[in-house]
Design a protein around this motif. Sequence first.
Motif, PDB file in Angstrom:
ATOM      1  N   VAL A  22       3.768   4.976   5.721  1.00  7.38           N
ATOM      2  CA  VAL A  22       2.764   5.542   4.706  1.00  7.38           C
ATOM      3  C   VAL A  22       3.078   4.832   3.384  1.00  7.38           C
ATOM      4  O   VAL A  22       1.935   4.608   2.817  1.00  7.38           O
ATOM      5  CB  VAL A  22       3.116   7.239   4.439  1.00  7.38           C
ATOM      6  CG1 VAL A  22       2.413   7.464   3.136  1.00  7.38           C
ATOM      7  CG2 VAL A  22       2.874   8.031   5.358  1.00  7.38           C
ATOM      8  N   ILE A  23       4.082   4.276   3.091  1.00  6.11           N
ATOM      9  CA  ILE A  23       4.181   3.457   1.927  1.00  6.11           C
ATOM     10  C   ILE A  23       3.336   2.101   2.126  1.00  6.11           C
ATOM     11  O   ILE A  23       2.331   1.776   1.290  1.00  6.11           O
ATOM     12  CB  ILE A  23       5.400   3.152   1.629  1.00  6.11           C
ATOM     13  CG1 ILE A  23       6.186   4.563   0.959  1.00  6.11           C
ATOM     14  CG2 ILE A  23       5.669   2.221   0.445  1.00  6.11           C
ATOM     15  CD1 ILE A  23       7.627   4.307   0.741  1.00  6.11           C
ATOM     16  N   PHE A  24       3.603   1.650   3.234  1.00  2.00           N
ATOM     17  CA  PHE A  24       2.804   0.237   3.467  1.00  2.00           C
ATOM     18  C   PHE A  24       1.469   0.250   3.757  1.00  2.00           C
ATOM     19  O   PHE A  24       0.755  -0.849   3.575  1.00  2.00           O
ATOM     20  CB  PHE A  24       3.899  -0.712   3.904  1.00  2.00           C
ATOM     21  CG  PHE A  24       5.031  -1.072   3.447  1.00  2.00           C
ATOM     22  CD1 PHE A  24       5.063  -2.319   2.503  1.00  2.00           C
ATOM     23  CD2 PHE A  24       6.257  -0.508   3.709  1.00  2.00           C
ATOM     24  CE1 PHE A  24       6.154  -2.409   1.884  1.00  2.00           C
ATOM     25  CE2 PHE A  24       7.429  -1.071   3.296  1.00  2.00           C
ATOM     26  CZ  PHE A  24       7.374  -1.808   2.080  1.00  2.00           C
ATOM     27  N   TYR A  25       0.902   1.221   4.586  1.00  2.00           N
ATOM     28  CA  TYR A  25      -0.254   1.126   5.224  1.00  2.00           C
ATOM     29  C   TYR A  25      -1.102   2.176   4.835  1.00  2.00           C
ATOM     30  O   TYR A  25      -2.403   2.147   5.121  1.00  2.00           O
ATOM     31  CB  TYR A  25       0.052   1.389   6.640  1.00  2.00           C
ATOM     32  CG  TYR A  25       0.617   0.082   7.352  1.00  2.00           C
ATOM     33  CD1 TYR A  25       0.242  -1.091   7.504  1.00  2.00           C
ATOM     34  CD2 TYR A  25       1.889   0.128   7.775  1.00  2.00           C
ATOM     35  CE1 TYR A  25       0.873  -2.016   8.044  1.00  2.00           C
ATOM     36  CE2 TYR A  25       2.796  -0.879   8.514  1.00  2.00           C
ATOM     37  CZ  TYR A  25       2.088  -2.062   8.533  1.00  2.00           C
ATOM     38  OH  TYR A  25       2.600  -2.911   8.932  1.00  2.00           O
ATOM     39  N   VAL A  26      -0.754   3.276   4.144  1.00  2.00           N
ATOM     40  CA  VAL A  26      -1.604   4.554   3.836  1.00  2.00           C
ATOM     41  C   VAL A  26      -1.803   4.074   2.258  1.00  2.00           C
ATOM     42  O   VAL A  26      -2.901   4.302   1.702  1.00  2.00           O
ATOM     43  CB  VAL A  26      -1.114   5.565   4.237  1.00  2.00           C
ATOM     44  CG1 VAL A  26      -2.056   6.617   3.725  1.00  2.00           C
ATOM     45  CG2 VAL A  26      -1.147   5.934   5.844  1.00  2.00           C
ATOM     46  N   GLY A  27      -0.512   4.209   1.341  1.00  2.00           N
ATOM     47  CA  GLY A  27      -0.756   4.038   0.138  1.00  2.00           C
ATOM     48  C   GLY A  27      -0.843   5.481  -0.373  1.00  2.00           C
ATOM     49  O   GLY A  27      -1.149   5.626  -1.574  1.00  2.00           O
TER      50      GLY A  27
END
Length: 136
Positions: A131-136
């Motif tokens: 979630v941190i790296f791909y969704v933001g």
Amino acid sequence: MKIEVVQVCRRPPWPLWAVLIVLGWMGLGAVSVLLMAHLDRPVVLCLIKRCTGIPCPTCGFTRGLLSLLHGNITQAWLYNPLLFSVLSLFFTAAAARIILARSLRIYLTNTERKIAWILSFVLLFTNWVYVIFYVG
């Protein structure tokens, strides 16, 4: 590990606090959708992301649910894979309970329970990194 199918009441006893949390979340989501439409920009609901700039492990769930309501199942799953996988398991179990009046009962030993908790935390952490790296 022992798994058995047991007969249960078709209507599960929903605790009032859980129903109120779900209704509150749905109301907050509805207000955010109205604000986004009125202001023509995204509204950040997550307090953790608003304060730290880092998304929480459940970030993307509201956007995913909106995608799901628009019929885009793949996009909904990509917003938060773990939550939508667990949600699909929950709805499958709820449908089986309502339709068949049956439920799975899983008995774990203490060691298996510890392994299940560790695996749950690893899955949650891995999903959070996603979630941190791909969704933001």
